[in-house]
Design an enzyme around this catalytic site. Structure first.
Site, PDB file in Angstrom:
ATOM      1  CE  LYS A   1       3.329  -1.739   2.618  1.00 32.12           C
ATOM      2  NZ  LYS A   1       3.757  -3.129   2.348  1.00 32.12           N
TER       3      LYS A   1
ATOM      4  NE  ARG B   1       2.576  -2.005  -4.274  1.00 32.08           N
ATOM      5  CZ  ARG B   1       1.764  -2.146  -3.224  1.00 32.08           C
ATOM      6  NH1 ARG B   1       1.226  -1.089  -2.650  1.00 32.08           N
ATOM      7  NH2 ARG B   1       1.515  -3.339  -2.747  1.00 32.08           N
TER       8      ARG B   1
ATOM      9  NE  ARG C   1      -2.937  -9.903   3.940  1.00 32.20           N
ATOM     10  CZ  ARG C   1      -2.172  -8.883   3.527  1.00 32.20           C
ATOM     11  NH1 ARG C   1      -1.890  -7.895   4.356  1.00 32.20           N
ATOM     12  NH2 ARG C   1      -1.687  -8.855   2.323  1.00 32.20           N
TER      13      ARG C   1
ATOM     14  NE  ARG D   1      -5.038  -8.197  -0.327  1.00 29.75           N
ATOM     15  CZ  ARG D   1      -3.985  -7.433  -0.031  1.00 29.75           C
ATOM     16  NH1 ARG D   1      -3.944  -6.805   1.128  1.00 29.75           N
ATOM     17  NH2 ARG D   1      -3.010  -7.302  -0.868  1.00 29.75           N
TER      18      ARG D   1
ATOM     19  NE  ARG E   1       0.538  -9.133  -2.890  1.00 32.40           N
ATOM     20  CZ  ARG E   1      -0.008  -9.554  -1.756  1.00 32.40           C
ATOM     21  NH1 ARG E   1      -0.523 -10.765  -1.684  1.00 32.40           N
ATOM     22  NH2 ARG E   1      -0.037  -8.773  -0.712  1.00 32.40           N
TER      23      ARG E   1
HETATM   24  P1  ADP Z   1       0.325  -5.418  -0.009  1.00 32.52           P
HETATM   25  O1  ADP Z   1       0.857  -4.252   0.749  1.00 32.52           O
HETATM   26  O2  ADP Z   1      -0.093  -6.525   0.874  1.00 32.52           O
HETATM   27  O3  ADP Z   1       1.221  -5.811  -1.138  1.00 32.52           O
HETATM   28  P2  ADP Z   1      -1.739  -3.697  -1.104  1.00 32.52           P
HETATM   29  O4  ADP Z   1      -3.087  -3.860  -0.520  1.00 32.52           O
HETATM   30  O5  ADP Z   1      -0.944  -2.506  -0.752  1.00 32.52           O
HETATM   31  O6  ADP Z   1      -0.977  -5.046  -0.783  1.00 32.52           O
HETATM   32  O7  ADP Z   1      -1.824  -3.726  -2.700  1.00 32.52           O
HETATM   33  C1  ADP Z   1      -2.500  -4.757  -3.395  1.00 32.52           C
HETATM   34  C2  ADP Z   1      -2.353  -4.557  -4.919  1.00 32.52           C
HETATM   35  O8  ADP Z   1      -2.908  -3.282  -5.300  1.00 32.52           O
HETATM   36  C3  ADP Z   1      -0.921  -4.510  -5.444  1.00 32.52           C
HETATM   37  O9  ADP Z   1      -0.377  -5.793  -5.669  1.00 32.52           O
HETATM   38  C4  ADP Z   1      -1.108  -3.703  -6.730  1.00 32.52           C
HETATM   39  O10 ADP Z   1      -1.666  -4.471  -7.759  1.00 32.52           O
HETATM   40  C5  ADP Z   1      -2.132  -2.658  -6.329  1.00 32.52           C
HETATM   41  N1  ADP Z   1      -1.512  -1.425  -5.795  1.00 32.52           N
HETATM   42  C6  ADP Z   1      -1.660  -0.935  -4.531  1.00 32.52           C
HETATM   43  N2  ADP Z   1      -0.976   0.223  -4.380  1.00 32.52           N
HETATM   44  C7  ADP Z   1      -0.368   0.456  -5.583  1.00 32.52           C
HETATM   45  C8  ADP Z   1       0.488   1.479  -6.064  1.00 32.52           C
HETATM   46  N3  ADP Z   1       0.880   2.509  -5.288  1.00 32.52           N
HETATM   47  N4  ADP Z   1       0.913   1.403  -7.357  1.00 32.52           N
HETATM   48  C9  ADP Z   1       0.539   0.398  -8.167  1.00 32.52           C
HETATM   49  N5  ADP Z   1      -0.257  -0.609  -7.762  1.00 32.52           N
HETATM   50  C10 ADP Z   1      -0.716  -0.587  -6.494  1.00 32.52           C
END
Ligand code: ADP
Length: 192
Positions: free
Chosen positions: A13, A88, A127, A139, A150
């Site tokens: 994404k 999410r 990554r 990360r 996750r």
């Molecule tokens: P990826 O898409 O690789 O899973 P992100 O960078 O989008 O990772 O998100 C990393 C972390 O940030 C998630 O595992 C969560 O803890 C938090 N997070 C990000 N966006 C949201 C969201 N919309 N709602 C709740 N937690 C979020």
């Protein structure tokens, strides 16, 4: 243009969002990036989010909804945005609907990147090693065990969004296992 990209962690994404931003002159709103910035800056939101993020769990809906609401009011978001990592949960999607209505805005598309989940762990490990090789910070959640959490969070809380948007007739899907360029081309075809 206002767009939502859906898909599991590691689906691509963020990579695709960056490319679409360059093409369409809009901005990428990644709640993950915004939360990581809040953690680095040590803000109240960052302090609340840190442990949950490191464990691979979602942060509370109210926190991210507030971040997105504020961010979409900024001048640079007025031309359009791509939401990456938000919504999410179904509660976040419902809050987004209310938010957009209040701002008199509509979404142009909701696109899901479909991927083979057995390949995702390899992408995440890559990554992390690419980041390390480039001297960038790795990360904490790009780790095999945390990744399982996750993915579980994705299945339990985020996957239901596909049905939510499909029910509204606004969901499109793209094969996220193609090359980065081919995925971009497929997205462009949908967006026109
Ligand atoms: P990826 O898409 O690789 O899973 P992100 O960078 O989008 O990772 O998100 C990393 C972390 O940030 C998630 O595992 C969560 O803890 C938090 N997070 C990000 N966006 C949201 C969201 N919309 N709602 C709740 N937690 C979020």
């Amino acid at each position: 243009m206002r767009l939502i990209l859906l898909g599991p962690p590691g689906a691509g994404k963020g990579t695709q969002a960056q490319r679409l931003c360059d093409i369409y002159g809009i901005i990428q709103l990644s709640t993950g990036d915004m939360l990581r910035a809040a953690v680095s800056a040590g803000t109240d939101i960052g302090l609340k989010a840190k442990g949950l993020m490191e464990a691979g769990e979602l942060v509370p809906d109210t926190l991210v909804i507030q971040i997105v609401d504020e961010r979409t009011n900024q001048p640079d978001a007025q031309k359009g945005f791509i939401l990456d990592g938000f919504p999410r949960t179904v509660a976040q999607a419902e809050a987004l609907d209310v938010m957009l209505l209040a701002k008199k805005l509509k979404l142009n598309a909701v696109i899901e990147l479909k991927v083979d989940e057995t390949k995702l762990i390899d992408r995440i490990i890559k990554r992390a090693s690419d980041a390390k090789a480039a001297g960038h910070p790795v990360r904490k959640d790009d780790d095999a065990d945390v990744f399982k959490t996750r993915l579980l969070a994705y299945h339990q809380q985020t996957a239901p969004l596909s049905a939510y948007y499909a029910g509204k007739g606004s969901l499109k899907t793209v094969d996220g296992m193609e090359s980065v360029d081919d995925v971009t081309a497929a997205l462009k075809e949908i967006l026109g």
